[in-house]
Design an enzyme around this catalytic site. Sequence first.
Site, short mmCIF file in Angstrom:
data_model
loop_
_atom_site.label_atom_id
_atom_site.label_comp_id
_atom_site.label_asym_id
_atom_site.label_seq_id
_atom_site.Cartn_x
_atom_site.Cartn_y
_atom_site.Cartn_z
N SER A 16 0.84 -1.21 0.00
CA SER A 16 0.00 0.00 0.00
C SER A 16 0.87 1.25 0.00
O SER A 16 2.09 1.19 0.00
CB SER A 16 -0.92 0.01 1.23
N SER A 64 0.84 3.57 2.44
CA SER A 64 0.85 4.18 3.77
C SER A 64 2.23 4.64 4.21
O SER A 64 2.34 5.46 5.12
CB SER A 64 0.28 3.21 4.80
N LYS A 105 5.23 -0.03 9.54
CA LYS A 105 5.10 1.39 9.89
C LYS A 105 6.40 1.84 10.55
O LYS A 105 7.34 1.07 10.74
CB LYS A 105 3.93 1.62 10.86
N SER A 124 -2.83 6.46 6.31
CA SER A 124 -2.20 5.36 7.04
C SER A 124 -3.08 4.96 8.21
O SER A 124 -3.43 5.78 9.06
CB SER A 124 -0.82 5.78 7.55
#
Length: 307
Positions: free
Chosen positions: A89, A91, A146, A255
């Site tokens: 993705s 994010s 992350k 995100s």
Amino acid sequence: MANFYSILLTLVTLAAGLIWLYDAKFKKPLRKAKIADEEQRLQQQLDDEARERLAPQGRIAEFAQSVFPILFIILIVRSFFYEPFRIPSASMMPTMLAGDFILVQKYSYSVRDPLFRHELVRTGTPERGDIAVFKYPLQPNVDYIKRIIGTPGDRIIYRNKTLYLEPACVASSAECPKMQVIAREVKQQDEVYFSRSTPLVRYTEQIGDVTHDILVDPTVAPRTAYFYQQPGTAPDEWIVPEGQYFFMGDNRDNSEDSRYWGFVPHDNLVGRATFIWMSFEMDRDANSLLPQWVPTGIRWHRLGSVE
């Protein structure tokens, strides 16, 4: 299932090893005895080709013997050293793009068994600014990636798209750290990133000892109403519990991270992202004859270490 390939690889490696062991312990002595009897009858030593014709090794056992060492090496490397992951993705833009393939250093924080992920040895401490892969707390069979923003004891505020951090007070320190604004500066962009048709603003930010870039969508209002509410704190404030971590994506308005679902336990950590080893462009037109998953090109300039 995030751990599916680890389980499958372990089981296949174990099966190949057991087949090879069974053949070596029980079948091979019988083959050798048969060859010895024939050589005694003929009063001469057979060459390798004749031995193979007389007492051939089974195909399954031969295959298991060939692949087991390779599978075993892959299992050890993937379970305890490095594992490849694909970024699915946007994010983590601009640091990581969809189509990036990364290596995650599995021993950065701990060494775990490949099946049940029980911690065998604690090897390191997660630091603010690390990009880490972890098991999503609400769905542990899914891997997320992350950046670590807060470590145990940190107080974090994300207000009006500005990040504030008050590091945990260390018992041996004479004075506890003060709340600080995480400064950011607008960065000149060689390439512009978009959210649909909206150009995103790119900033340079420093978390811990790591300087990195983030993206902010100026058209998106603060989503405080959707934030995870920790008891005893303001709606946009969190205090990281012991043994847990606070994560955020670099693409701040695109995100799903700790701001919305809370903290990540240490046991959920998989490892630290260290290297982009391949990056595919996935810009295939909808009318293309080829499937959408077929890459349209390689982003060679993105290969290298990550921050």
